[in-house]
Design an enzyme around this catalytic site. Structure first.
Site, short mmCIF file in Angstrom:
data_model
loop_
_atom_site.label_atom_id
_atom_site.label_comp_id
_atom_site.label_asym_id
_atom_site.label_seq_id
_atom_site.Cartn_x
_atom_site.Cartn_y
_atom_site.Cartn_z
N CYS A 85 0.84 -1.19 0.00
CA CYS A 85 0.00 0.00 0.00
C CYS A 85 0.88 1.25 0.00
O CYS A 85 2.10 1.15 0.06
CB CYS A 85 -0.95 0.01 1.19
SG CYS A 85 -0.13 0.22 2.77
N CYS A 109 3.69 1.76 2.56
CA CYS A 109 4.98 1.10 2.31
C CYS A 109 5.90 2.01 1.49
O CYS A 109 7.08 2.18 1.81
CB CYS A 109 4.76 -0.21 1.55
SG CYS A 109 3.76 -1.44 2.43
N ASP A 138 6.98 30.54 -30.27
CA ASP A 138 8.01 31.04 -31.16
C ASP A 138 7.42 30.97 -32.58
O ASP A 138 6.41 30.29 -32.79
CB ASP A 138 9.26 30.15 -31.04
CG ASP A 138 10.26 30.41 -32.13
OD1 ASP A 138 10.63 31.59 -32.32
OD2 ASP A 138 10.65 29.45 -32.83
N ASP A 182 15.41 29.54 -28.34
CA ASP A 182 14.23 29.39 -27.46
C ASP A 182 14.59 28.77 -26.11
O ASP A 182 13.76 28.76 -25.20
CB ASP A 182 13.17 28.51 -28.14
CG ASP A 182 12.65 29.12 -29.43
OD1 ASP A 182 12.45 30.35 -29.44
OD2 ASP A 182 12.47 28.38 -30.41
N ASP A 239 11.38 25.65 -30.67
CA ASP A 239 12.13 24.54 -31.26
C ASP A 239 13.60 24.85 -31.51
O ASP A 239 14.37 23.96 -31.86
CB ASP A 239 11.49 24.12 -32.58
CG ASP A 239 11.89 25.05 -33.72
OD1 ASP A 239 11.88 26.28 -33.50
OD2 ASP A 239 12.21 24.55 -34.81
#
Length: 728
Positions: free
Chosen positions: A14, A17, A423, A625, A621
């Site tokens: 559970c 633990c 961008d 950036d 990309d």
């Protein structure tokens, strides 16, 4: 130096633990970060190797009573073991359930063998379940108590042992007496263990299903490659491939590893990797991804990444990292489970005392039954599964769609975003100019384009390659230039088929004494639209111009509209000139534009927006950036861009399409909605079930069934997301 290591942990039952392991490991000197995932049975630990090591960490986990190793165990083995134990337990439990029919008047029509009603016979059936099937629960409970904590095992062991020992006492004090009417609770012990095993087996099956996306990626990796060795092609195991090896990929074969195409042309299916629905054309100079399928054509490829460095391996590693990590919302469940078990034990004691002294006039059996039911009904399994199960499912689903969340926490953060900053170049646009128009004076378009392409054929400028590719696409044969001169800052001059061809700016043609006035207004109009115009002079006269533009991606306008419909504020920032920026923004449907922005200024703009209280997602990309991606609440990189942008981002859209941003936000919203549903039902279940059990409405065996199916309901609710349709 920091090492990130993943350990396989078995024996967790559970959330308590997992929390106990995390707390113990955080106390180890040199350990910087710990995430233990109950759903995947894994622990991810970041540590300083100068201060600690794998063996010390494994020892600390084992001291808590769990098994741990660096080797990743197969879930299939766990499923088989659980199934065998469940079948064994179910066979012994069926006669006990059958005997229960005699205690209900509505089931009086069922014939029950008298043997099944004998307490001694029931004891004989229950003993192996209690000792053999229950062994792992006893070990778990002992280890928890030994480390001064409590978990689900403690509740199970307390309840079943109490029921078993009390029934054992009644059985052996009535031997030789009439015992058919004796009330014993053997069936409660057996049913509780049997249904707990059934629940765990069904959970293991569900977990196995959630790993299908990653498992399929693993399975797609081919085992052999056709490698060039001298003048012959040899079959070589993929594991033996080295960077620089040259291999051949035939139609219908999977590409062995990442590489660059040297020769050939093929149509490659990358859908499992990037989510792209259509095959991608590949030829010389194009990169290819290992494990993708060559549908048609032939390729000669040079290996650039092998083994652990391939894109496929990195994707798998990223998804597994996300599945191991925790969303901040999980802290709620973790904090509750820390105190939950001791509180439930206290409630069970109160229930026993109340029933024994107040409601049943010192009926020990009746009071024990109510207390046992409370201990069983309140196991916090559902709470522990609520968050990791949702993250596991959504991370796998996202991977199938070509979307990678680097950590589970970004699933929670992304759905809070109210501002999306894009961008321009390579993000909203394709990042490469294309010929979008040709205007000629006194020449046919085909003859004009042949001469311009012939002049540009020798040039190394990217725009020259674009014009040449456009001419080839039109089916034109391109003549070679007999002379060529590059004029930096102006353009080129070449001799093609006896004609003097000049291509470049208006300054170049003016310098060559050509009158550009007849086309001046049209050139300025294209410039105002953000397009690039190359003027062409042939044999000393203005012959026309070529219009080039970095076109909007096909899905950009729709994606922006969908984001606005979702209530997001959309902004575009670019280093490009205001004319081009305004034109692209207008086409995409974006109102707010910042043009001529330097990389550092992009990050500053993000900080300014955040200072106003906005949650900002930055989508980019390129190298420029990276600062903004790092500064944003969530950085989203398009996987077709620069490596540094992907390293700086929190979410990666592998296929590079703008729709991926919409899908990522929707997946985030879907995951958080699912987590909240799971947590609500887990809390609601306990809020209703515990009082009902205290009042005596649920027998222990029914409580065991209810508890097992509460956990299963969380798992099934999470699995619903695997098949949810996403709007294109």
């Amino acid at each position: 130096m920091t090492i990130n290591q993943t350990y396989q942990v078995t024996g967790m039952t559970c959330a308590a633990c997992a929390n106990r392991i995390e707390k113990r490991l955080r106390k180890v000197q040199g350990v910087q970060e710990v995430h233990v995932n109950l759903t995947t049975n894994k622990a991810r630990v970041a540590f300083d190797p100068a201060q600690t090591n794998d063996q010390e960490i494994l020892t600390k986990i084992e001291q808590l009573g769990f098994s741990a190793s660096l080797k990743q165990a197969e879930l299939q083995e766990e499923k088989k073991l659980l199934l065998r134990r469940f079948i064994f337990s179910a066979i012994l439990t069926i006669p006990l359930l059958w005997a229960m029919a005699a205690h209900f008047s509505v089931l009086s029509f069922i014939w029950v063998p008298s043997l099944f009603l004998l307490p001694l016979f029931q004891f004989a059936l229950t003993l192996p379940i209690q000792l053999f099937i229950g062994q792992s629960f006893y070990i778990g409970a002992w280890n928890a108590l030994k480390n001064r904590s409590a978990n689900m095992d403690v509740l199970v062991v307390l309840s079943t042992s109490t029921a078993f020992l009390y029934s054992h006492y009644l059985t052996f004090t009535t031997i030789g007496q009439e015992s058919h009417g004796l009330t014993v609770y053997y069936e409660s012990c057996a049913v509780i263990f049997t249904f707990l095993l059934l629940g765990k087996y069904l959970e293991a099956m569900a977990k196995d299903r959630t790993k299908n996306a990653i498992g399929q990626l693993h399975q797609l990796q081919p085992t052999m490659a056709h490698v060039l060795r001298g003048d012959e092609v040899r079959a070589v195991p993929v594991a033996e491939l080295a960077t620089g090896d040259i291999f051949i990929v035939k139609p219908g074969e999977r590409i062995p590893t990442d590489g660059i195409v040297l020769e050939g042309h093929a149509s490659v299916d990358q859908s499992m990797f990037t989510g792209e629905s259509l095959p991608v054309e590949k030829w010389g100079g194009h990169s290819v991804i290992g494990a993708t399928l060559n549908q048609s054509g032939w390729l000669k490829v040079k290996a650039t990444q092998v083994g652990e460095d391939t894109a496929l391996t990195q994707v798998i590693r990223t998804v597994e990292e996300a599945q191991l990590s925790k969303a901040p919302i999980q802290r709620v469940a973790d904090e509750i489970t820390d105190v939950f078990v001791p509180i439930i034990i206290a409630i069970a004691v109160i229930t026993f005392v109340a029933w024994y002294y107040v409601f049943t006039a010192q009926d020990l059996g009746g009071a024990l039954e109510k207390a046992i039911a409370v201990l069983i009904i309140a196991c916090p399994c559902a709470l522990g599964l609520a968050t990791p199960m949702s993250i596991l499912v959504v991370s796998g689903r996202a991977a199938q769609m070509g979307i990678l969340f680097k950590q589970g926490k970004f699933l929670e953060v992304l759905q809070k975003v109210d501002t999306v900053v894009f961008d321009k170049t390579g993000t909203l646009t394709r990042g490469a100019h294309q010929v979008v128009g040709i205007n000629t004076r006194g020449w046919s378009e085909a003859a004009f384009l042949r001469l311009v392409a012939g002049a540009e054929l020798t040039s190394e400028h990217p725009l020259a390659a674009t014009i040449v590719a456009h001419a080839k696409k039109q089916g034109l044969s391109i003549p070679a230039a007999t002379s060529f001169a590059s004029l930096p800052g102006y353009g080129i001059e070449a001799t093609v088929e006896g004609h003097t061809v000049v291509v470049g700016s208006s300054k170049l043609l003016t310098r060559k004494n050509m009158d550009i006035a007849p086309l001046q207004s049209q050139v300025e109009l294209h410039g105002a639209e953000g397009k690039m115009v190359l003027l062409v002079g042939i044999d000393g006269r203005l012959a026309g111009y070529v219009v080039l533009s970095d076109q909007l991606k096909r899905d950009a306008k729709k994606a922006v509209a969908q984001l606005r419909k979702m209530g997001k504020e959309i902004i575009m920032i670019t280093g490009d000139n205001p004319h081009t920026a305004a034109s692209v923004a207008r086409q995409a449907g974006i109102g707010q534009v910042y043009a001529g922005v330097l990389p550092a200024q992009k990050a500053e703009l993000i900080w300014e927006l955040q200072a106003k209280g906005k949650k900002v997602a930055m989508v980019g990309d390129g190298i420029n950036d990276a600062p903004a991606l790092s500064a944003a609440s969530v950085g989203i990189a398009l996987g077709t861009g620069a490596d540094i942008s992907k390293d700086s981002a929190d979410v990666i859209i592998m296929h590079g399409e703008v729709r991926g941003v919409v899908h990522a936000i929707r997946l985030s919203q879907m995951a958080m909605k699912n987590i909240r549903q799971n947590l609500f039902w887990a809390f609601f279940y306990n809020a209703i079930a515990i009082p009902a059990t205290m009042l005596g409405f649920l027998a222990p065996w029914l409580a065991g069934i209810a508890m097992a199916f509460s956990s299963l309901s969380v798992v099934l609710n999470s699995l619903r997301m695997r098949n949810r349709r996403m709007e294109k």
